[in-house]
Every structure is written in structure tokens, then in C-alpha cells.
Write a protein that holds these residues in place. Structure first.
Motif, short mmCIF file in Angstrom:
data_model
loop_
_atom_site.label_atom_id
_atom_site.label_comp_id
_atom_site.label_asym_id
_atom_site.label_seq_id
_atom_site.Cartn_x
_atom_site.Cartn_y
_atom_site.Cartn_z
N VAL A 182 -71.88 -2.78 17.35
CA VAL A 182 -71.72 -1.37 17.66
C VAL A 182 -70.26 -0.94 17.53
O VAL A 182 -69.97 0.22 17.19
N ALA A 200 -82.05 -4.25 18.29
CA ALA A 200 -81.34 -2.99 18.14
C ALA A 200 -82.26 -1.81 17.94
O ALA A 200 -81.82 -0.68 17.89
N ILE A 260 -77.42 2.25 21.30
CA ILE A 260 -77.62 0.91 20.75
C ILE A 260 -77.49 -0.15 21.84
O ILE A 260 -78.32 -1.06 21.95
N VAL A 315 -72.80 4.23 20.85
CA VAL A 315 -72.60 3.04 21.70
C VAL A 315 -73.65 2.98 22.79
O VAL A 315 -74.26 1.93 23.04
#
Length: 298
Positions: free
Chosen positions: A221, A295, A179, A176
Motif C-alpha cells: 500500500v 487485498a 486496503i 491506505v
């Protein structure tokens, strides 16, 4: 002299058209070969799932005697979901939902502010700190499972929801943070500065300006973290026994005994695929945008 020159030009045009047809034909053949390769890979990738579906529909007396010629039945699914063979698989399924959702929720609660802070404030050693956090995700789980087992036994966290949600942070939290850090870094700081000039606090600017702009990233995510938490095998295998056991370990219970029940194991595995699949279909429009928006930056 004009007539021969005209003939030469005609021959050149004919040669050019022939070369163009040959080029188009070669591209068409290459396209067909590429399509055939994609179809072949698609069949290769889905064959294990198709084989498991066949196994789950086979009755026990035809499990080893035939391949594709059998009388299909849903008895394996009824046995699995009904707690047959003395295995409470439905409870394991609920356990997986509880610990996976809890792990993702806790990771988002801690990871989103951490990702925002790491994207906006850089200091000496910040990159080393982030890499250390990422190394928790890359470290083999077997290297930490023995001390975790001892600590969980002493702290009373063994075979509990709290213990499983806590340990799964090693899997979901680095994902988490790293990203979402890229998403927040892609946002221009001027948006938050304008909010601060309007009288917002830094916390209000985060919740009302930055966070709504990265909703696709949060969706993407969240799905990835849920899949990693749902599929984890080592932690529930060692740190649970019955009360908080998940489907990844519970499905293997049907392989015990003097004769492994492959049809029940296949049915349990296919049932365990349903939640991640439904979640992916539900947030599909956010997922496609989220996975393609910044990303891989930083």
C-alpha cells in the motif's frame, strides 16, 4: 473371428493415438497464439516508453527530420538536470520526493490505526462512514479544486510543502485505509486477545502483534500510495506556482515557447519515472506477497 476383433482393436487404438496427437497439436497451437498475443500486448504497452526514449536521445536538429536514424546524445538529460532553459527541474524533482514521501508517511500514521479500528470494531453506520471515506478517492479532483484554491490562498498554504502533503491525503488516505482494513480483517482476533491476556494494552497489541503480521500489506500500500501521490497532476497544477511545484507539472514547462522541446520533455518524463521504479524493485518481495494476500476481502 479373433483376427477381425484384433484388427478392430488395433484400429481403435490407432484412432485414439491420432486423436491424442491432434489434441496436443491444437493445444500447442493455442499456446503459441496466446504467447504471440502476450508479446504483442507487451510491445504495444512499452512502445510509448520506447518512443520517449528515442525522443530523449535525439539532438534538437534531428528531432523532426528523422525517426530512428539519428546520432544519439545525452544532451537532453544534461539540460534537464542542469536547470537549462531556465527551468529548475531538479528542484521540482526534490519537491515531488518531499511531498510524496510526506503524504505517504502521514497517510500511514493516520490510516493504519484507522484501518485496524474499522476492521475490529463495527457499529451502526460504520460501513457508511467507510464508504464516505472511499468516496473522497473516487470524487473528481476538479470538483474540489476551486474551494481548495480559495482556502489555500487565505490560509497561506498555497505553494507550500505542507499544503501539498495535506491535500494529497484525499488521494492516499482512503487507499491506505481500505486496503489495510482487509489485511487486518484477515488476522484472527485470537492473536491480539492472547496478547491482552499476557498484560499488553490494546495499543501494544496493535504495534507488537497485528502490525508486524501485515508488513507485506504495508509495503504494497505504501508503493501504491506513493505512485498515486507522485503522479498527481491537478493539485500541484492549481495549488502551486514555483516553490512546491512537482515534476508532473514541471515537465510540461519544456513544451512552452514558440517551439516545443519534445526531447527535453521526454527526458524529464523518463527521469521522473525513476523513483517509483526503484521503490518497486526495492520492495518487490514484499509487494508480490502483499498484493496477493487478502487485498480484495471485504
Amino acid at each position: 473371428m479373433r483376427e477381425p476383433e484384433r484388427d478392430v482393436r488395433e484400429r481403435e487404438r490407432e484412432a485414439g493415438r491420432g486423436a491424442g496427437r491432434d489434441g496436443r497439436g491444437a493445444r500447442r497451437v493455442a499456446g503459441w497464439l496466446a504467447d504471440a498475443a502476450l508479446v504483442g500486448y507487451f510491445v504495444f504497452a512499452l512502445f510509448p516508453i520506447a518512443w520517449m526514449l528515442v525522443l530523449s536521445l535525439k539532438p534538437a536538429d534531428q528531432l523532426f527530420s528523422t525517426y530512428f536514424s539519428f546520432t544519439p546524445t545525452l544532451g537532453s538529460y544534461r539540460t534537464v538536470l542542469g536547470g537549462g532553459e531556465g527551468i529548475p527541474f531538479l528542484r521540482f524533482f526534490v519537491n515531488s520526493l518531499v511531498v510524496s514521501v510526506g503524504a505517504v508517511a502521514l497517510s500511514l500514521l493516520v490510516g493504519l490505526p484507522a484501518a485496524y479500528a474499522s476492521a475490529r470494531w463495527r457499529f451502526k453506520g460504520s460501513e457508511n462512514l467507510m464508504f464516505t471515506l472511499l468516496s473522497f478517492r473516487f470524487a473528481p479532483e476538479l470538483t474540489v479544486i476551486i474551494p481548495l484554491f480559495v482556502l489555500y490562498q487565505r490560509l497561506g498554504l498555497f505553494d507550500t510543502y505542507v499544503g501539498m502533503i495535506w491535500v494529497l491525503q484525499l488521494v492516499t488516505l482512503p487507499l491506505v485505509v481500505w486496503i489495510m482494513r482487509s489485511y487486518f480483517a484477515d488476522l484472527t482476533p485470537e492473536l491480539e486477545q492472547a496478547a491482552l491476556l499476557d498484560g499488553y494494552s490494546r495499543t501494544q497489541a496493535f504495534f507488537r502483534v497485528a502490525l508486524p503480521l501485515v508488513k507485506p500489506g504495508v509495503a504494497a500500500v505504501s508503493l501504491l500510495a506513493f505512485i498515486f501521490a507522485w503522479n498527481n497532476f491537478v493539485f500541484p497544477l492549481i495549488l502551486t506556482s514555483n516553490e512546491a511545484q512537482t515534476v508532473t507539472v514541471g515537465a510540461l514547462s519544456f513544451l512552452g515557447g514558440d517551439r516545443p522541446k519534445y526531447n527535453l520533455t521526454a527526458a524529464a518524463a523518463l527521469v521522473s519515472v525513476v523513483p517509483p521504479l526503484l521503490l518497486a524493485l526495492t520492495i518487490q518481495r514484499y509487494l508480490v506477497r502483499g498484493l496477493s494476500f487478502g487485498a480484495v476481502k471485504s
